[in-house]
Design a protein around this motif. Structure first.
Motif, mmCIF file in Angstrom:
data_model
loop_
_atom_site.group_PDB
_atom_site.id
_atom_site.type_symbol
_atom_site.label_atom_id
_atom_site.label_comp_id
_atom_site.label_asym_id
_atom_site.label_seq_id
_atom_site.Cartn_x
_atom_site.Cartn_y
_atom_site.Cartn_z
ATOM 1 N N LEU A 37 31.065 23.113 11.339
ATOM 2 C CA LEU A 37 31.860 22.571 12.429
ATOM 3 C C LEU A 37 32.693 21.379 11.991
ATOM 4 O O LEU A 37 33.767 21.127 12.543
ATOM 5 N N PHE A 38 32.220 20.641 10.981
ATOM 6 C CA PHE A 38 33.040 19.564 10.435
ATOM 7 C C PHE A 38 34.343 20.131 9.883
ATOM 8 O O PHE A 38 35.414 19.556 10.070
ATOM 9 N N GLY A 39 34.244 21.263 9.171
ATOM 10 C CA GLY A 39 35.455 21.891 8.655
ATOM 11 C C GLY A 39 36.428 22.252 9.761
ATOM 12 O O GLY A 39 37.634 22.049 9.637
ATOM 13 N N GLY A 40 35.899 22.788 10.854
ATOM 14 C CA GLY A 40 36.760 23.132 11.979
ATOM 15 C C GLY A 40 37.406 21.922 12.616
ATOM 16 O O GLY A 40 38.599 21.921 12.936
ATOM 17 N N LEU A 41 36.626 20.846 12.809
ATOM 18 C CA LEU A 41 37.169 19.632 13.429
ATOM 19 C C LEU A 41 38.205 18.962 12.528
ATOM 20 O O LEU A 41 39.228 18.461 13.006
ATOM 21 N N LEU A 42 37.953 18.956 11.221
ATOM 22 C CA LEU A 42 38.912 18.369 10.288
ATOM 23 C C LEU A 42 40.210 19.165 10.275
ATOM 24 O O LEU A 42 41.306 18.593 10.289
ATOM 25 N N ALA A 89 47.529 15.249 3.084
ATOM 26 C CA ALA A 89 46.930 14.480 4.173
ATOM 27 C C ALA A 89 45.417 14.522 4.065
ATOM 28 O O ALA A 89 44.835 15.498 3.569
ATOM 29 N N ASP A 90 44.773 13.456 4.512
ATOM 30 C CA ASP A 90 43.319 13.354 4.525
ATOM 31 C C ASP A 90 42.828 13.245 5.968
ATOM 32 O O ASP A 90 43.573 12.840 6.868
ATOM 33 N N ALA A 91 41.576 13.583 6.178
ATOM 34 C CA ALA A 91 40.941 13.421 7.485
ATOM 35 C C ALA A 91 39.471 13.086 7.271
ATOM 36 O O ALA A 91 38.865 13.508 6.281
ATOM 37 N N THR A 92 38.908 12.336 8.199
ATOM 38 C CA THR A 92 37.506 11.934 8.107
ATOM 39 C C THR A 92 36.835 12.093 9.465
ATOM 40 O O THR A 92 37.415 11.742 10.497
ATOM 41 N N VAL A 93 35.616 12.630 9.458
ATOM 42 C CA VAL A 93 34.791 12.702 10.668
ATOM 43 C C VAL A 93 33.847 11.505 10.661
ATOM 44 O O VAL A 93 33.169 11.238 9.662
ATOM 45 N N PHE A 94 33.803 10.798 11.784
ATOM 46 C CA PHE A 94 32.915 9.651 11.938
ATOM 47 C C PHE A 94 31.880 9.941 13.019
ATOM 48 O O PHE A 94 32.214 10.456 14.087
ATOM 49 N N VAL A 100 30.921 10.951 7.933
ATOM 50 C CA VAL A 100 29.934 11.990 7.636
ATOM 51 C C VAL A 100 30.548 13.194 6.920
ATOM 52 O O VAL A 100 29.832 13.998 6.334
ATOM 53 N N ALA A 101 31.859 13.341 6.971
ATOM 54 C CA ALA A 101 32.546 14.428 6.275
ATOM 55 C C ALA A 101 34.015 14.052 6.166
ATOM 56 O O ALA A 101 34.525 13.247 6.953
ATOM 57 N N ARG A 102 34.680 14.637 5.195
ATOM 58 C CA ARG A 102 36.109 14.360 5.041
ATOM 59 C C ARG A 102 36.797 15.602 4.501
ATOM 60 O O ARG A 102 36.161 16.533 4.003
ATOM 61 N N ALA A 103 38.113 15.601 4.594
ATOM 62 C CA ALA A 103 38.903 16.723 4.082
ATOM 63 C C ALA A 103 40.180 16.199 3.458
ATOM 64 O O ALA A 103 40.715 15.161 3.855
ATOM 65 N N SER A 104 40.655 16.955 2.484
ATOM 66 C CA SER A 104 41.968 16.726 1.898
ATOM 67 C C SER A 104 42.750 18.026 2.026
ATOM 68 O O SER A 104 42.227 19.103 1.702
ATOM 69 N N ALA A 105 43.972 17.930 2.500
ATOM 70 C CA ALA A 105 44.795 19.119 2.700
ATOM 71 C C ALA A 105 46.100 18.989 1.939
ATOM 72 O O ALA A 105 46.696 17.908 1.873
ATOM 73 N N VAL A 106 46.538 20.093 1.353
ATOM 74 C CA VAL A 106 47.853 20.189 0.727
ATOM 75 C C VAL A 106 48.675 21.189 1.524
ATOM 76 O O VAL A 106 48.249 22.325 1.744
ATOM 77 N N LEU A 107 49.843 20.743 1.965
ATOM 78 C CA LEU A 107 50.772 21.597 2.694
ATOM 79 C C LEU A 107 52.007 21.789 1.824
ATOM 80 O O LEU A 107 52.576 20.820 1.310
ATOM 81 N N LEU A 108 52.434 23.042 1.652
ATOM 82 C CA LEU A 108 53.609 23.353 0.859
ATOM 83 C C LEU A 108 54.700 23.934 1.749
ATOM 84 O O LEU A 108 54.417 24.683 2.693
#
Length: 268
Positions: A37-42, A89-94, A100-108
């Motif tokens: 669910l962290f992946g989905g929220l991020l 872009a980055d995102a973090t779940v608090f 508690v979780a984070r993501a890094s995304a690359v958009l082309l």
């Protein structure tokens, strides 16, 4: 899109936070939030705050470095790079003030397709969920709040996670992620990405590796509600594993998912 069948959403938005329902629990512990669910929220936050119509989410890496109880969380995003052809872009779940979780995304940026030919991953011959019929409800002692079809190398439905050879699966969410919001294709595939770990890491004594992260690389977004995965590799040494799956929708392959995992024995 998939029917929710009256199922409660995993989260409800309230005062800037996302409040989990009981269905957000993990198979590891009933009071622990499921890492998928962290992946989905991020993905949801990145898509809402960092997307652009000319850009495609090509890579999403989700780091699952801390557990949290079923308590309200929030997500913050930050644009790291904004170029003509690439956006990062980055995102973090608090949970409270604790990440508690984070993501890094690359958009082309989408562009003209080259005319040359490159050897490409072939589509699989797995039956679709519509051809397979109802999903299995309970296959490892935990009833998942999403549909799963586990297939053997011959494309037949099975309950045997310990089977050798090619492993295939379909996953389809039937809950909303957040109350009142339709699940986007990007969020749907981000949720499904976590499933690459049990599919590729399950052994003859159960699931003895728990993933620390997963990375989706996507040539395009899924066109179907059901996300297919085919395990294509697993290597482990000294209690550490790496694994990969090819990701499909009902029209063909769309990308890959790699995971890293650490020994954490649990048997079913």
């Amino acid at each position: 899109m998939a029917e929710t069948n009256g199922a409660a959403a995993f989260f409800t938005a309230s005062d800037g936070q996302l409040v989990p329902s009981a269905d957000a629990s993990s198979p590891w512990a009933p009071d622990m939030m499921h890492g998928r669910l962290f992946g989905g929220l991020l993905a949801r936050a990145l898509e809402c705050e960092q997307a652009g119509p000319e850009f495609h989410f090509t890579r999403l890496t989700v780091d699952l470095f801390r557990n949290t109880k079923l308590e309200p969380v929030r997500v913050e995003t930050q644009r790291v790079r904004d170029g003509r052809r690439i956006r990062v872009a980055d995102a973090t779940v608090f949970a409270g003030d604790t990440p508690v979780a984070r993501a890094s995304a690359v958009l082309l940026r989408r562009g003209e397709q080259p005319t040359g030919t490159v050897p490409a991953t072939k589509g699989w011959d797995a039956p679709t969920p519509a051809e397979l019929g109802p999903a299995r409800v309970d296959f490892t002692g935990w009833s998942p709040p999403f549909d799963v079809w586990l297939l053997n190398a011959e494309g037949e439905m099975t309950d045997d996670w310990r089977a050798n050879g090619t492993r295939r699966s379909w996953v389809r969410d039937h809950h909303e992620l957040v109350t009142g919001e339709s699940m986007s294709p990007f969020v749907r595939v981000a949720l499904a990405g976590d499933f690459a770990s049990p599919l590729a890491n399950y052994g003859d004594k159960g699931l003895e590796f728990i993933n620390a992260d997963y990375t989706l690389t996507l040539s395009r977004l899924p066109l179907s509600d059901a996300i297919g995965m085919q395990s294509s590799g697993h290597i482990n040494e000294d209690g550490i594993a790496v694994a990969e799956c090819t990701v499909h929708d009902t029209s063909g392959p769309i990308g890959f998912c790699t995971v890293t995992a650490v020994c954490n024995p649990i048997t079913h």
